[in-house]
Motif scaffolding. Structure first.
Motif, mmCIF file in Angstrom:
data_model
loop_
_atom_site.group_PDB
_atom_site.id
_atom_site.type_symbol
_atom_site.label_atom_id
_atom_site.label_comp_id
_atom_site.label_asym_id
_atom_site.label_seq_id
_atom_site.Cartn_x
_atom_site.Cartn_y
_atom_site.Cartn_z
ATOM 1 N N ALA A 1 1.698 16.710 42.831
ATOM 2 C CA ALA A 1 1.230 15.546 42.059
ATOM 3 C C ALA A 1 1.594 14.220 42.713
ATOM 4 N N PRO A 2 0.690 13.236 42.612
ATOM 5 C CA PRO A 2 1.046 11.890 43.065
ATOM 6 C C PRO A 2 2.155 11.319 42.175
ATOM 7 N N LEU A 3 2.843 10.301 42.672
ATOM 8 C CA LEU A 3 3.964 9.719 41.937
ATOM 9 C C LEU A 3 3.529 8.802 40.800
ATOM 10 N N GLY A 4 2.245 8.496 40.702
ATOM 11 C CA GLY A 4 1.751 7.595 39.664
ATOM 12 C C GLY A 4 1.795 8.211 38.279
ATOM 13 N N GLU A 5 1.812 7.333 37.274
ATOM 14 C CA GLU A 5 1.866 7.756 35.879
ATOM 15 C C GLU A 5 0.532 8.384 35.447
ATOM 16 N N PRO A 6 0.568 9.559 34.812
ATOM 17 C CA PRO A 6 -0.667 10.144 34.280
ATOM 18 C C PRO A 6 -1.350 9.180 33.302
ATOM 19 N N GLY A 7 -2.667 9.170 33.354
ATOM 20 C CA GLY A 7 -3.437 8.283 32.487
ATOM 21 C C GLY A 7 -3.691 6.913 33.081
ATOM 22 N N LYS A 8 -3.114 6.643 34.240
ATOM 23 C CA LYS A 8 -3.259 5.334 34.881
ATOM 24 C C LYS A 8 -4.018 5.469 36.204
ATOM 25 N N PRO A 9 -4.667 4.384 36.648
ATOM 26 C CA PRO A 9 -5.285 4.405 37.975
ATOM 27 C C PRO A 9 -4.222 4.582 39.055
ATOM 28 N N PHE A 10 -4.613 5.236 40.141
ATOM 29 C CA PHE A 10 -3.693 5.471 41.254
ATOM 30 C C PHE A 10 -4.443 5.225 42.556
#
Length: 126
Positions: free
Chosen positions: A46-55
């Motif tokens: 998984a990418p380090l970005g928050e789920p539900g947010k643009p990455f």
């Protein structure tokens, strides 16, 4: 109206070595709905970005991408959905010229050890 697409070949024309990805587009009072049914590889993790947010640069991870082209201009919408809950929506004009990026999107992901799906989402507010 409903349209269904199965991705059975890689970008270079070779057959995929797994169950095909299915993308279903449906018109709805809320706009266009999109459903994705895909195998889950968890590669890369998984990418380090928050789920539900643009990455940003989500294309470097496991994603399903869809491109929606205008028949009158060179504008198009690129939609990238990740099984870990991140997304990336880009509005482009001409080849790879981004003019709006990291647009918001509401969608739900359901994932098991071997499959994932986007239950439903719309982007009528873009």
């Amino acid at each position: 109206m409903k349209m269904e697409f199965k991705i059975k070949h890689t970008w270079d024309g070779l057959p995929v070595s797994h169950e095909p990805v299915t993308i279903v587009l449906k018109s709805d009072n809320a706009g266009l709905l999109m459903e994705v049914h895909a195998p889950f590889f968890n590669d890369p993790p998984a990418p380090l970005g928050e789920p539900g947010k643009p990455f940003s640069r989500l294309w470097d991870y496991e994603v399903v991408e869809a491109f929606f082209l205008s028949d009158r201009t060179e504008h198009y919408l690129e939609v990238e959905l990740c099984p870990h809950g991140q997304h990336l929506l880009l509005l482009l004009s001409g080849k790879r010229r981004v003019w709006k990026e990291e647009l918001p999107l509401e969608f739900e992901v359901t994932r098991t050890k071997t499959k994932w799906e986007v239950i439903a989402w719309n982007f009528s507010k873009i």
